[in-house]
Scaffold this active site. Structure first.
Site, mmCIF file in Angstrom:
data_model
loop_
_atom_site.group_PDB
_atom_site.id
_atom_site.type_symbol
_atom_site.label_atom_id
_atom_site.label_comp_id
_atom_site.label_asym_id
_atom_site.label_seq_id
_atom_site.Cartn_x
_atom_site.Cartn_y
_atom_site.Cartn_z
ATOM 1 N N ILE A 118 7.386 16.541 -41.287
ATOM 2 C CA ILE A 118 6.152 17.150 -42.083
ATOM 3 C C ILE A 118 5.661 18.419 -41.777
ATOM 4 C CG2 ILE A 118 3.550 16.057 -42.492
ATOM 5 C CD1 ILE A 118 4.620 13.231 -41.760
ATOM 6 N N TYR A 135 2.293 3.750 -29.887
ATOM 7 C CA TYR A 135 2.349 4.943 -30.579
ATOM 8 C C TYR A 135 1.078 4.924 -31.535
ATOM 9 C CZ TYR A 135 2.716 7.947 -34.654
ATOM 10 O OH TYR A 135 2.732 8.846 -35.845
ATOM 11 N N LYS A 161 -2.458 7.367 -30.994
ATOM 12 C CA LYS A 161 -3.019 8.003 -31.895
ATOM 13 C C LYS A 161 -4.608 7.758 -31.869
ATOM 14 C CE LYS A 161 0.283 10.745 -33.680
ATOM 15 N NZ LYS A 161 0.395 11.934 -33.869
HETATM 16 N N1 LIG Z 1 6.752 10.342 -40.310
HETATM 17 C C1 LIG Z 1 5.697 9.537 -40.641
HETATM 18 O O1 LIG Z 1 5.700 8.620 -41.281
HETATM 19 C C2 LIG Z 1 4.318 9.844 -40.079
HETATM 20 C C3 LIG Z 1 3.318 9.033 -40.454
HETATM 21 C C4 LIG Z 1 1.980 9.345 -39.981
HETATM 22 C C5 LIG Z 1 1.721 10.187 -39.019
HETATM 23 N N2 LIG Z 1 2.783 10.987 -38.521
HETATM 24 C C6 LIG Z 1 2.627 12.139 -37.431
HETATM 25 O O2 LIG Z 1 2.915 13.285 -38.236
HETATM 26 C C7 LIG Z 1 3.342 14.295 -37.123
HETATM 27 C C8 LIG Z 1 4.684 14.933 -37.534
HETATM 28 O O3 LIG Z 1 5.409 13.725 -37.715
HETATM 29 P P1 LIG Z 1 7.276 13.850 -38.218
HETATM 30 O O4 LIG Z 1 7.601 12.490 -38.656
HETATM 31 O O5 LIG Z 1 7.277 14.977 -39.041
HETATM 32 O O6 LIG Z 1 7.793 14.114 -36.808
HETATM 33 P P2 LIG Z 1 9.365 14.770 -36.551
HETATM 34 O O7 LIG Z 1 10.312 14.821 -37.816
HETATM 35 O O8 LIG Z 1 9.760 14.173 -35.332
HETATM 36 O O9 LIG Z 1 8.803 16.139 -36.202
HETATM 37 C C9 LIG Z 1 9.510 16.885 -35.757
HETATM 38 C C10 LIG Z 1 8.951 18.438 -35.049
HETATM 39 O O10 LIG Z 1 8.285 18.473 -34.240
HETATM 40 C C11 LIG Z 1 8.906 19.130 -33.112
HETATM 41 N N3 LIG Z 1 8.899 18.549 -31.885
HETATM 42 C C12 LIG Z 1 9.175 17.160 -31.475
HETATM 43 N N4 LIG Z 1 8.896 16.938 -30.212
HETATM 44 C C13 LIG Z 1 8.250 18.071 -29.646
HETATM 45 C C14 LIG Z 1 7.671 18.554 -28.452
HETATM 46 N N5 LIG Z 1 7.687 17.657 -27.384
HETATM 47 N N6 LIG Z 1 7.156 19.696 -28.090
HETATM 48 C C15 LIG Z 1 7.115 20.635 -29.378
HETATM 49 N N7 LIG Z 1 7.614 20.033 -30.463
HETATM 50 C C16 LIG Z 1 8.314 19.205 -30.716
HETATM 51 C C17 LIG Z 1 10.451 19.174 -33.658
HETATM 52 O O11 LIG Z 1 11.157 20.160 -33.339
HETATM 53 P P3 LIG Z 1 11.894 20.167 -32.151
HETATM 54 O O12 LIG Z 1 12.946 18.936 -32.443
HETATM 55 O O13 LIG Z 1 13.117 21.246 -32.014
HETATM 56 O O14 LIG Z 1 11.206 20.061 -30.609
HETATM 57 C C18 LIG Z 1 10.057 19.360 -35.202
HETATM 58 O O15 LIG Z 1 9.511 20.558 -35.274
HETATM 59 C C19 LIG Z 1 3.329 13.620 -35.998
HETATM 60 O O16 LIG Z 1 2.210 14.025 -35.354
HETATM 61 C C20 LIG Z 1 3.312 12.241 -36.077
HETATM 62 O O17 LIG Z 1 2.720 11.225 -35.307
HETATM 63 C C21 LIG Z 1 4.163 11.030 -39.074
#
Ligand SMILES: NC(=O)c1ccc[n+]([C@@H]2O[C@H](COP(=O)([O-])OP(=O)(O)OC[C@H]3O[C@@H](n4cnc5c(N)ncnc54)[C@H](OP(=O)(O)O)[C@@H]3O)[C@@H](O)[C@H]2O)c1
Length: 294
Positions: A18, A166, A170
């Site tokens: 995202i 998790y 949040k």
């Molecule tokens: N996906 C969903 O359905 C969903 C729903 C509600 C809320 N969210 C929230 O939206 C946000 C993004 O989620 P996402 O699903 O897009 O996650 P994701 O795909 O796992 O996000 C990946 C991004 O975060 C970086 N990252 C991961 N761990 C890190 C760390 N310890 N330090 C620095 N960078 C880090 C990754 O790069 P690297 O791996 O290279 O570090 C990458 O740029 C999160 O806060 C999540 O809780 C997601």
């Protein structure tokens, strides 16, 4: 806020999921965009894609891991060598673990990444956020409906429960954000929370049976289907509320609010606004950072 092309926007975890799609939308406004992530290879690929797809050459990559206090401080230092001002900080990097895990500092990992990191990064970047006079912080939440904070379970003291741990982290972040919004308001820095909605990303695709508590395990096939790789389509849709919160003039001077996936203002759970709950969370942060929380 200043004109879009004069803005500098930082998106943690902006190299995938995202965050990458949020960076895409924000880069299209012409702003300078600094995306962060841990892995240089993934980061460079994301940066190249962002520049190519948006035509914005002012997309930069900063490497850093926000899962430890030292990592957050090092990231803040790396960012401040790149820019003297930050108009928007999007705390997007998040953590969802299937197994119990502790950070380098010995903290429960959800607390470390989802609560402590956004707090610490905001504090460490305050001088460059203040420099703009009207900067904004957008903290990204998860979970479904806003839920209660249990101050006796801030670091899963009552037991690790995967997805529920998790979601609770949040809720803790939401309450922390309300306290942070009050603290930073006199500095001309706003703090708002956005729920992006669900998307197929590395985070959701990594969900396994051990990360689902009790009867929720039965829902794994449904989750697998729902979060099947769609080439970033659902992440692009989920990113819309973040892009809106990072760019809209509607939020000028607005702080301490929560916006859902449709960018509609919604109330958080009452515990998020409870000063006593906030004090407990800030005390836990302070203890975890050896008194250096502010
Ligand atoms: N996906 C969903 O359905 C969903 C729903 C509600 C809320 N969210 C929230 O939206 C946000 C993004 O989620 P996402 O699903 O897009 O996650 P994701 O795909 O796992 O996000 C990946 C991004 O975060 C970086 N990252 C991961 N761990 C890190 C760390 N310890 N330090 C620095 N960078 C880090 C990754 O790069 P690297 O791996 O290279 O570090 C990458 O740029 C999160 O806060 C999540 O809780 C997601």
């Amino acid at each position: 806020m200043t004109n879009a092309t004069e803005r500098t926007v930082v998106i943690t975890g902006g190299t995938g999921g995202i965050g990458l799609q949020s960076a895409m939308g924000i880069a299209r406004t012409g702003a300078r965009v600094l995306v962060t992530g841990r892995d240089r290879g993934r980061g460079e690929a994301a940066q190249a894609r962002l520049i190519e797809e948006t035509g914005n050459e002012r997309v930069q990559l900063v490497i850093g891991d926000v899962s430890s206090v030292g990592g957050v401080d090092a990231l803040a230092a790396a960012l401040t060598t790149r820019t003297e001002r930050i108009d928007v900080l999007v705390n997007n990097a998040g953590y969802l673990g299937n197994e119990p895990s502790t950070s380098e500092d010995g903290l429960e990992m959800h607390f470390a990444v989802n609560v402590l990191a956004p707090w610490r990064l905001a504090q460490a970047l305050l001088p460059v956020l203040r420099a703009t006079g009207n900067a904004r912080i957008v903290n990204i939440t998860g979970g479904d409906k806003p839920a209660a904070v249990d101050v006796d379970n801030l670091m899963a003291e009552k037991g690790f429960r995967g997805l529920m741990t998790y979601t609770h982290s949040k809720s803790v972040m939401e309450s922390m954000s309300m306290a942070l919004s009050r603290e930073l308001e006199p500095h001309g820095v706003s703090v708002n929370i956005v729920f992006p909605g669900r998307a197929s990303t590395n985070m959701t695709r990594s969900l396994s049976s051990s990360g689902l508590p009790g009867a929720m395990k039965l829902m794994l096939p449904f989750f697998r289907l729902f979060f099947a790789d769609d080439g970033g389509k659902s992440a692009a849709k989920a990113a819309r509320s973040t892009i809106w919160a990072a760019t809209t003039s509607d939020l000028d001077g607005v702080t301490g609010r929560y916006f859902d996936t449709n960018s509609k203002e919604t109330k958080l759970h009452p515990t998020a606004y409870d000063p006593q709950v906030q004090r407990c969370i800030l005390a836990a942060i302070e203890q975890a950072t050896g008194g250096g929380a502010t």
